[in-house]
Design a protein around this motif. Structure first.
Motif, short mmCIF file in Angstrom:
data_model
loop_
_atom_site.label_atom_id
_atom_site.label_comp_id
_atom_site.label_asym_id
_atom_site.label_seq_id
_atom_site.Cartn_x
_atom_site.Cartn_y
_atom_site.Cartn_z
N ILE A 32 -20.07 42.90 47.28
CA ILE A 32 -19.13 42.82 46.16
C ILE A 32 -17.73 42.73 46.77
O ILE A 32 -17.37 43.54 47.63
CB ILE A 32 -19.24 44.09 45.29
N PRO A 33 -16.92 41.76 46.31
CA PRO A 33 -15.55 41.69 46.83
C PRO A 33 -14.74 42.89 46.33
O PRO A 33 -15.12 43.54 45.35
CB PRO A 33 -15.02 40.38 46.24
N GLN A 77 -17.66 45.79 37.15
CA GLN A 77 -18.81 45.51 36.29
C GLN A 77 -19.13 44.02 36.30
O GLN A 77 -20.29 43.62 36.40
CB GLN A 77 -18.54 46.00 34.87
N ASP A 78 -18.10 43.18 36.22
CA ASP A 78 -18.31 41.72 36.25
C ASP A 78 -18.93 41.28 37.58
O ASP A 78 -19.82 40.43 37.59
CB ASP A 78 -16.99 40.98 36.03
N ALA A 79 -18.48 41.87 38.68
CA ALA A 79 -19.02 41.52 39.99
C ALA A 79 -20.48 41.94 40.11
O ALA A 79 -21.32 41.18 40.60
CB ALA A 79 -18.18 42.15 41.10
N PHE A 80 -20.79 43.16 39.65
CA PHE A 80 -22.19 43.61 39.65
C PHE A 80 -23.04 42.63 38.86
O PHE A 80 -24.09 42.18 39.31
CB PHE A 80 -22.33 45.00 39.01
N ASN A 81 -22.57 42.32 37.66
CA ASN A 81 -23.38 41.49 36.76
C ASN A 81 -23.50 40.04 37.23
O ASN A 81 -24.50 39.39 36.95
CB ASN A 81 -22.85 41.59 35.33
N ALA A 82 -22.52 39.56 37.96
CA ALA A 82 -22.65 38.22 38.54
C ALA A 82 -23.83 38.18 39.50
O ALA A 82 -24.63 37.23 39.50
CB ALA A 82 -21.36 37.81 39.24
N HIS A 83 -23.97 39.23 40.31
CA HIS A 83 -25.11 39.29 41.23
C HIS A 83 -26.42 39.47 40.48
O HIS A 83 -27.41 38.79 40.77
CB HIS A 83 -24.94 40.42 42.24
N TRP A 84 -26.45 40.41 39.53
CA TRP A 84 -27.70 40.64 38.79
C TRP A 84 -28.10 39.38 38.01
O TRP A 84 -29.28 39.03 37.98
CB TRP A 84 -27.55 41.82 37.83
N ASN A 85 -27.15 38.71 37.42
CA ASN A 85 -27.45 37.48 36.69
C ASN A 85 -27.99 36.41 37.62
O ASN A 85 -28.92 35.67 37.27
CB ASN A 85 -26.20 36.98 35.96
N GLY A 86 -27.44 36.34 38.82
CA GLY A 86 -27.87 35.33 39.79
C GLY A 86 -29.32 35.46 40.22
O GLY A 86 -29.95 34.48 40.61
N ILE A 87 -29.86 36.68 40.14
CA ILE A 87 -31.27 36.89 40.52
C ILE A 87 -32.12 37.28 39.32
O ILE A 87 -33.29 37.63 39.48
CB ILE A 87 -31.41 37.92 41.67
N ASP A 88 -31.52 37.23 38.13
CA ASP A 88 -32.23 37.55 36.88
C ASP A 88 -32.84 38.95 36.91
O ASP A 88 -34.01 39.13 36.64
CB ASP A 88 -33.29 36.48 36.59
N TRP A 89 -31.98 39.94 37.26
CA TRP A 89 -32.43 41.32 37.38
C TRP A 89 -31.72 42.25 36.40
O TRP A 89 -31.45 43.40 36.71
CB TRP A 89 -32.21 41.82 38.80
N GLY A 90 -31.40 41.77 35.22
CA GLY A 90 -30.79 42.63 34.21
C GLY A 90 -29.29 42.64 34.31
O GLY A 90 -28.67 41.71 34.83
N HIS A 119 -28.16 50.51 33.82
CA HIS A 119 -28.73 49.25 34.26
C HIS A 119 -29.86 48.90 33.30
O HIS A 119 -30.87 49.60 33.24
CB HIS A 119 -29.27 49.32 35.70
N ALA A 120 -29.66 47.85 32.53
CA ALA A 120 -30.63 47.45 31.52
C ALA A 120 -31.48 46.28 32.01
O ALA A 120 -31.05 45.51 32.87
CB ALA A 120 -29.91 47.06 30.23
N CYS A 121 -32.67 46.20 31.46
CA CYS A 121 -33.61 45.11 31.75
C CYS A 121 -34.05 45.12 33.21
O CYS A 121 -34.16 44.07 33.85
CB CYS A 121 -33.03 43.76 31.36
N SER A 122 -34.34 46.29 33.72
CA SER A 122 -34.77 46.44 35.10
C SER A 122 -36.16 45.84 35.30
O SER A 122 -37.12 46.30 34.69
CB SER A 122 -34.82 47.92 35.48
N PRO A 123 -36.30 44.86 36.17
CA PRO A 123 -37.63 44.32 36.43
C PRO A 123 -38.53 45.31 37.16
O PRO A 123 -39.75 45.24 37.04
CB PRO A 123 -37.37 43.07 37.27
N ILE A 124 -37.95 46.24 37.90
CA ILE A 124 -38.76 47.25 38.58
C ILE A 124 -39.41 48.16 37.55
O ILE A 124 -40.59 48.47 37.64
CB ILE A 124 -37.91 48.06 39.59
N ALA A 125 -38.62 48.59 36.57
CA ALA A 125 -39.17 49.45 35.52
C ALA A 125 -40.29 48.75 34.77
O ALA A 125 -41.30 49.36 34.43
CB ALA A 125 -38.06 49.87 34.56
N TYR A 181 -26.29 50.56 44.04
CA TYR A 181 -24.98 50.93 43.53
C TYR A 181 -24.19 51.78 44.52
O TYR A 181 -22.98 51.61 44.66
CB TYR A 181 -25.11 51.62 42.16
N GLN A 182 -24.87 52.67 45.26
CA GLN A 182 -24.16 53.45 46.28
C GLN A 182 -23.57 52.52 47.33
O GLN A 182 -22.42 52.68 47.74
CB GLN A 182 -25.08 54.47 46.94
#
Length: 131
Positions: A31-32, A41-54, A69-75, A94-95
């Motif tokens: 994350i930059p 939040q936008d940076a996190f979601n850009a990555h999650w969106n890029g791999i379709d992970w919620g 974190h919503a729509c977790s594929p692991i869950a 996240y850490q």
């Protein structure tokens, strides 16, 4: 896969394994530097969106930062019976991302007790931990 993992290792070892996997993902998808919570939040979601992970929602309060974190594929893939150890993945990601933002080392990401009605949602918190 979840059944085999559960049969082979104790839950705390699995949580640590998934934490390390999450940290590796954070390193692979850095994350930059961000100046605001919205930017983060936008940076996190850009990555999650890029791999379709919620997606993530961040909410600041007096004692820390709530991370949902919503729509977790692991869950979805592993099921609710593995939540006690599979949340380690999101704790690690996240850490890793918060550490890269140069957060104080006294701040840690920890998963909250799961809400059985939450579905594929992981609730975490970034807050101060006693040393």
């Amino acid at each position: 896969m979840a059944a085999e993992l559960s049969a082979g290792l104790p839950p705390e070892d699995l949580r640590q394994l998934f934490f390390r996997i999450g940290q590796r993902l954070a390193q692979a998808m850095p994350i930059p530097p961000c100046n605001t919570l919205g930017d983060l939040q936008d940076a996190f979601n850009a990555h999650w969106n890029g791999i379709d992970w919620g997606f993530a929602v961040l909410n600041e309060d007096a004692d820390g930062l709530a991370i949902t974190h919503a729509c977790s594929p692991i869950a979805v893939a592993f099921g609710p019976e593995t939540t006690n150890w599979s949340v380690g993945f999101f704790e690690g990601v996240y850490q890793g991302w918060f550490d890269a933002q140069h957060m104080p080392s006294s701040l840690r990401v920890q998963a909250l007790q799961p809400d059985v009605q939450a579905g594929p949602r992981i609730d975490l918190r970034l807050s101060r931990v006693d040393a």
